[in-house]
Design a protein around this motif. Structure first.
Motif, short mmCIF file in Angstrom:
data_model
loop_
_atom_site.label_atom_id
_atom_site.label_comp_id
_atom_site.label_asym_id
_atom_site.label_seq_id
_atom_site.Cartn_x
_atom_site.Cartn_y
_atom_site.Cartn_z
N LEU B 101 45.13 51.45 35.31
CA LEU B 101 43.69 50.54 35.46
C LEU B 101 43.18 50.22 34.00
O LEU B 101 43.38 50.84 32.81
N GLN B 102 42.52 49.06 33.75
CA GLN B 102 42.04 48.79 32.61
C GLN B 102 40.27 48.64 32.98
O GLN B 102 39.42 49.38 33.02
N CYS B 103 39.88 47.31 33.43
CA CYS B 103 38.87 47.20 33.68
C CYS B 103 38.25 47.92 35.10
O CYS B 103 37.03 48.17 35.40
N GLY B 104 39.44 48.09 36.06
CA GLY B 104 39.01 48.87 37.33
C GLY B 104 38.45 47.89 38.38
O GLY B 104 38.21 48.35 39.69
N PHE B 105 38.49 46.67 38.18
CA PHE B 105 37.97 45.76 39.34
C PHE B 105 38.78 45.69 40.40
O PHE B 105 38.31 45.82 41.57
N CYS B 106 40.24 45.49 40.12
CA CYS B 106 41.12 45.57 41.19
C CYS B 106 41.22 46.89 42.06
O CYS B 106 42.01 47.07 42.93
N ARG B 138 44.04 41.50 36.77
CA ARG B 138 44.15 40.46 35.74
C ARG B 138 44.22 40.85 34.30
O ARG B 138 44.30 40.35 33.46
N THR B 140 46.41 44.80 33.74
CA THR B 140 47.37 45.44 33.37
C THR B 140 48.64 44.98 33.22
O THR B 140 49.60 45.61 32.69
#
Ligand SMILES: Cc1cc2nc3c(=O)[nH]c(=O)nc-3n(C[C@H](O)[C@H](O)[C@H](O)COP(=O)(O)OP(=O)(O)OC[C@H]3O[C@@H](n4cnc5c(N)ncnc54)[C@H](O)[C@@H]3O)c2cc1C
Ligand code: FES
Ligand code: FES
Lengths: 287, 159
Positions: B101-106, B138, B140
């Motif tokens: 994960l990066q932003c974690g939104f998904c 959007r 990874t």
């Protein structure tokens, strides 16, 4: 708040649901799986005065594998249908088609009755129903009637269901020694298909007795490709030239339109390829 | 016109809750606004992105496409039912280790879909294709999410 204001009714019996439909008819929307209706409410493209949620109506989530047909109650979820071994045993192409509808997270809610009632020409099941020569049961307070697929689908999102009727069951005939194959092409798994084909043949040895070919996402409703069907009757399915001729006949008889997903010529090519592939499989030849 | 209010009862992450909801309220909004379970994210609100995916009676589903009144009597599981920051679940740990994960939104939606897949004994191929196919990320490029799933399935999921 996304959906517009509506009055919510959750009938606990079929009679109660039909009574509400009689009373509210065109001013109401039936809520089944909600996977098409709720997006429309969220986008405010639908503004019904009443939402009639049929999820608590008992007896509508049945699966019956009968001697001549598979009969499914309108509220049965696709996720349950795709896992049903009895359906896979008698109608594997139908099980394949179930797995091509949207994603598992959507199929857990989607109902067969909602999917077919919605009459989206890009939907798999209406086209599969056409290839199986299937029918739907429509029920109102004054009784039930069975309507063949060809008398049911009118055009995009439009059917001959009256506003006081509920679609209560869907029937896929499985007699007559027909074998079927289903295949579609979509941009990603789970997307609506750019084109889909369901092909069924009944064989006498390797000679085709009868053929049923439907195309999905090609017209404003599911269609049968009768020229390709005629080209197959009486011929030897093991002959590759015959299968090729049928796929060319299919491409020639359809009238797809250009849209943002692809040109008419592109769709014609897809249908031709899909007819070839499904017939190859029915002939037991790897494509 | 005023919207009708109904009282619904659900089991959410093992706790019995009762809440008054407008009949037009989405389950995603009731979880986030009324129950303050903001781990469930809301992206598109028409079923496409998968951010809002939760478990309803053990099956993964879009909470943006269910009216809260419809969840009356249901058992709901959200990402808050998994591990905590100090003690991640095995699946969450696989995401951390593999930079899934990066932003974690998904992420919360994906984790819940994977929980359902794990419980239903879905194999790796089905999980990487069909199950992950129901989610949009959007950030990874999916490679690290796939690596996390592969690692978790190899380690914890008996094939
Ligand atoms: C992201 C996403 C991807 C999708 N991809 C696909 C796809 O690839 N293929 C596909 O076929 N579908 C796809 N769908 C649509 C989805 O499968 C819908 O769920 C389905 O078309 C409608 O079924 P439902 O039970 O959810 O019906 P609802 O949304 O509850 O209802 C749909 C319509 O049918 C009416 N209706 C429902 N039940 C009845 C009944 N028993 N009698 C009369 N009218 C009724 C409703 O009033 C409404 O107008 C997708 C949806 C989403 C959100
Ligand atoms: S917010 Fe529900 S799927 Fe995008
Ligand atoms: S981590 Fe940002 S959307 Fe997936």
């Amino acid at each position: 708040m996304k959906p517009p204001v509506f009055e919510y009714r959750d009938p606990r019996s079929l009679d109660e649901a039909l009574g509400l439909l009689n009373e509210y008819g065109d001013d109401s929307s039936i809520l089944a799986g909600g996977q098409s209706l709720i997006p429309l409410l969220n986008l405010r493209l639908a503004r019904p005065d009443y939402v009639i949620d049929i999820n608590k109506v008992p007896g509508l989530d049945t699966i019956e594998v009968l001697p001549g047909c598979v009969r499914v109650g309108a509220l049965t979820r696709i996720r349950r249908l795709e896992r049903d071994p009895k359906i896979r045993a008698v109608a594997p192409a139908l099980s394949d088609a179930f797995q091509n509808i949207a994603h598992p997270q959507i199929r857990s809610r989607t109902t067969i009755g909602g999917n077919i009632s919605h009459a989206d020409p890009s939907s798999e099941l209406p086209g599969v129903l056409a290839a199986y020569d299937g029918r739907v049961q429509l029920t109102s307070s004054s009784g039930s009637r069975w309507v063949s697929w060809s008398d049911f689908f009118v055009t995009v999102f439009t059917t001959t269901r009256e506003s006081n009727e509920l679609l209560t069951a869907v029937e896929f005939p499985t007699d007559q020694n027909f074998s079927y194959e289903f295949e579609e092409i979509a941009r990603r798994p789970g997307d609506y298909p750019l084109a889909g084909v369901c092909a069924g043949i009944s064989l006498d040895g390797s000679q085709v007795r009868a053929a049923r070919l439907s195309a999905i996402a090609i017209a404003d409703r599911p269609i049968r490709m009768t020229a390709a069907e005629s080209a197959l009757v009486g011929v030897d399915i093991s002959n590759a030239a015959v299968r090729q001729a049928a796929s060319q006949a299919a491409a020639a008889e359809i009238n797809p339109m250009d849209d943002e997903h692809g040109s008419a010529a592109f769709r014609r090519g897809l249908v031709s390829t899909l007819v070839k592939r499904t017939l190859d499989r029915l002939a037991g030849v790897p494509s | 016109m005023k919207s009708e209010i109904r009282t619904i009862a659900m089991t959410v992450n093992g706790e019995q809750v009762s809440v008054d909801v407008e009949v037009r309220a989405l389950l995603s909004d009731v979880l986030r606004h009324d129950l303050r379970l903001t781990g469930t994210h809301v992206g598109c609100e028409h079923g496409v992105c998968g951010a809002c995916t939760i478990l309803v009676d053990g099956e993964s589903a879009r909470s943006c496409l269910i009216l809260a009144v419809q969840a009356d009597g249901s058992t709901i599981e959200t990402v808050e039912s998994l591990g905590s920051v100090s003690s991640l679940s095995a699946l969450q740990e696989a995401f951390r280790e593999n930079h899934g994960l990066q932003c974690g939104f998904c992420t919360s939606g994906i984790l819940m879909s994977l929980c359902a897949a794990e419980r239903h004994g879905e194999d790796l191929e089905e999980t990487l294709g069909e199950v992950l196919g129901g989610h949009i990320c959007r950030c990874t490029g999916y490679q690290n999410i796939r690596a996390a799933i592969e690692a978790h399935w190899a380690k914890s999921v008996t094939q």
